[in-house]
Scaffold this motif. Structure first.
Motif, PDB file in Angstrom:
ATOM      1  N   ASP A 175       0.835  -1.207   0.000  1.00 17.63           N
ATOM      2  CA  ASP A 175       0.000   0.000   0.000  1.00 17.63           C
ATOM      3  C   ASP A 175       0.866   1.252   0.000  1.00 17.63           C
ATOM      4  O   ASP A 175       0.608   2.201  -0.748  1.00 17.63           O
ATOM      5  N   LYS A 176       1.894   1.233   0.846  1.00 14.37           N
ATOM      6  CA  LYS A 176       2.801   2.380   0.891  1.00 14.37           C
ATOM      7  C   LYS A 176       3.587   2.515  -0.409  1.00 14.37           C
ATOM      8  O   LYS A 176       3.874   3.617  -0.870  1.00 14.37           O
ATOM      9  N   PHE A 178       2.552   1.672  -3.428  1.00 18.98           N
ATOM     10  CA  PHE A 178       1.667   2.248  -4.449  1.00 18.98           C
ATOM     11  C   PHE A 178       1.370   3.715  -4.163  1.00 18.98           C
ATOM     12  O   PHE A 178       1.243   4.513  -5.101  1.00 18.98           O
ATOM     13  N   CYS A 179       1.255   4.083  -2.891  1.00 18.19           N
ATOM     14  CA  CYS A 179       1.047   5.497  -2.540  1.00 18.19           C
ATOM     15  C   CYS A 179       2.251   6.335  -2.965  1.00 18.19           C
ATOM     16  O   CYS A 179       2.100   7.455  -3.466  1.00 18.19           O
ATOM     17  N   CYS A 204       5.597  -7.219  -5.793  1.00 19.64           N
ATOM     18  CA  CYS A 204       4.293  -7.891  -5.786  1.00 19.64           C
ATOM     19  C   CYS A 204       4.463  -9.402  -5.918  1.00 19.64           C
ATOM     20  O   CYS A 204       3.763 -10.176  -5.255  1.00 19.64           O
ATOM     21  N   HIS A 209       1.281 -11.310  -4.447  1.00 21.43           N
ATOM     22  CA  HIS A 209       0.124 -10.530  -4.892  1.00 21.43           C
ATOM     23  C   HIS A 209       0.145 -10.450  -6.411  1.00 21.43           C
ATOM     24  O   HIS A 209       0.317  -9.388  -7.004  1.00 21.43           O
TER      25      HIS A 209
END
Length: 480
Positions: A175-176, A178-179, A204, A209
């Motif tokens: 998440d971080k 991609f942010c 990933c 993922h």
């Protein structure tokens, strides 16, 4: 699924991208071979060899000098009074700490560097530190370092953002990651490139993922960013390790059909490694032949993978045939080759063969390393030859081999299983003297040995020490 058939005969090996990133191409396993060796010999009039493979370690005196220099600068870093040091000493110590992934020392030295009157903030320095922190799984330190960089008025570059994305991604903080990618896209003249996306795809894959890979490729396509050979190899490697063979083969199809990114020896090794790891020997050999038809020739790593594969499944004749073939075509065995064979025979309990290859290794001027000694100690311990473990320990003490935590875990386990608690404790103390941090395996091994010898109090005390060690290890060091 059966592999697809491609028109591969006219394809040639492509050159690898110059801007590579760290991907784990694992060693793996195998079974039938003679046929494709014959095919290779027919296609290759000139043997390919990397020459004599020597261990490129620095000599002992240089190691000691460098280590002393780093320790000297680290001592100064713990004080606030050193603000006029020579640039060469500080910068060399920082580079060495980064190169050796000594992240605690590196951030201390960087703090000292920032105190110097001659200090000038550079993005390149931050990039190197962020890459190292990513390798060492220190995302919080990486985040803090990025904030420090911003506070110094530096404008992050593509490489800085990419390194930060990698630091988050390698610790599973997608998440971080991609942010950070979104932040990067909002900065003018700092747009993500194929290298950035390849890093993100790699993270990933490692985090399993795989559903995000399609999203990343779609975004790349929308932005007009084409996959590179490294990108495709990263995706193929991830699918192979996850036993997703259909997707692995489909990605190879995409790679070939792209017309601009052709498979190379890394692709070959990934296929050989993936199928070998899961014991799919027929598939492995089929694809080995397909890659040869593409004009892609194996390298020493390919043969090391095959040796490990055949050894792991007990096909020792085929393992020997690979080694004979290497010798015929002047492929010099590396330290990895010998370590693989030694490990194979050691796990099989064939001490005689293991010793034979250990002697061959030394006769060829190859220096054993920590991995070599680990295999030897494990095999001797399993066979109940504790006197031979003593012999290995003496050899290690009289050599300049760099010992690590896995080696100490191995030899501590050997003496623990033999009931020699005194020797086990001595090695535990020596471990700390050599700056090898005990891990959960170290403590679990010793606790088990104490309990087996009827020493519950010692086991309890060590368990308390283990808990204390875990609590201390979380301390932040970039408080500069």
């Amino acid at each position: 699924m059966e592999p697809r058939t491609f028109a591969l005969a006219n394809l040639h090996a492509s050159t690898t991208c110059s801007r590579k990133f760290l991907i784990d191409h694992t060693h793996i396993q195998t079974q039938e071979l003679p046929k494709f060796f014959v095919q290779l010999s027919k296609r290759s009039s000139k043997p390919v060899s990397n020459g004599l493979q020597k261990d490129q370690r620095k000599d002992l005196s240089r190691i000691l000098r460098t280590d002393a220099a780093v320790k000297g600068v680290v001592r100064k870093a713990n004080s606030r009074k050193y603000q006029q040091l020579w640039p060469k000493a500080v910068l060399e110590a920082l580079d060495e700490a980064i190169r050796e992934n000594q992240w605690e020392n590196a951030v201390k030295i960087f703090g000292l560097l920032r105190q110097q009157q001659w200090y000038e903030a550079r993005c390149q320095t931050y990039t190197k530190l962020l890459i190292m922190l990513g390798k060492c799984r220190q995302p919080e330190e990486a985040s803090l370092l990025f904030e420090i960089m911003l506070s110094e008025g530096l404008r992050p570059t593509v490489d800085v953002y990419t390194a930060l994305i990698s630091a988050y991604g390698q610790s599973g903080l997608l998440d971080k990651a991609f942010c950070t990618l979104d932040d990067m896209k909002s900065v003018s003249d700092c747009k993500p490139d194929v290298y950035t996306y390849s890093i993100l795809i790699n993270c990933c894959s490692k985090s399993r993922h795989f559903d995000l890979i399609g999203r990343i490729r779609a975004e790349m396509s929308y932005l007009g960013i084409k996959c590179s050979t490294v990108t495709y190899n990263t995706i193929i490697d991830g699918y192979g390790k996850a036993e997703m063979f259909e997707l692995m083969e489909n990605t190879l199809t995409d790679m070939i059909e792209s017309g601009s990114c052709l498979p190379d020896v890394f692709t070959l090794n990934t296929f050989v490694g993936a199928y070998g790891k899961f014991g799919l020997i027929e598939k492995l050999e089929k694809w080995y032949n397909e890659f040869q038809l593409m004009g892609i020739r194996p390298d020493i790593k390919t043969f090391n993978i095959l040796i490990k594969t055949y050894g792991k499944v007990g096909m020792y004749e085929k393992m020997s045939s690979v080694m004979d073939y290497m010798k015929k075509w002047s492929f010099s065995p590396t330290i990895v080759t010998f370590n693989t064979v030694i490990e194979v025979f050691g796990k099989a309990g064939n001490i005689e063969k293991m010793d034979e290859y250990f002697k061959k290794m030394k006769h060829q001027g190859m220096k054993p390393n920590s991995i070599t000694y680990c295999s030897l100690v494990s095999a001797y311990s399993k066979a109940g030859h504790i006197t031979k473990v003593d012999s290995i320990l003496r050899q290690v003490e009289n050599s300049d081999v760099t010992l690590d935590t896995p080696f100490f875990n191995c030899i501590i386990s050997a003496y623990g299983q033999a009931g020699d608690v005194k020797k086990m404790n001595e090695l535990f103390l020596e471990m700390k003297e050599r700056a090898c941090k005990p891990d959960s395996i170290t403590f679990a091994t010793m606790i088990q040995a104490y309990n087996a010898q009827g020493m519950p109090e010692a086991a309890e005390n060590l368990e308390k020490k283990m808990i204390a060690t875990k609590e201390i290890s979380g301390t932040r060091l970039i408080g500069c």
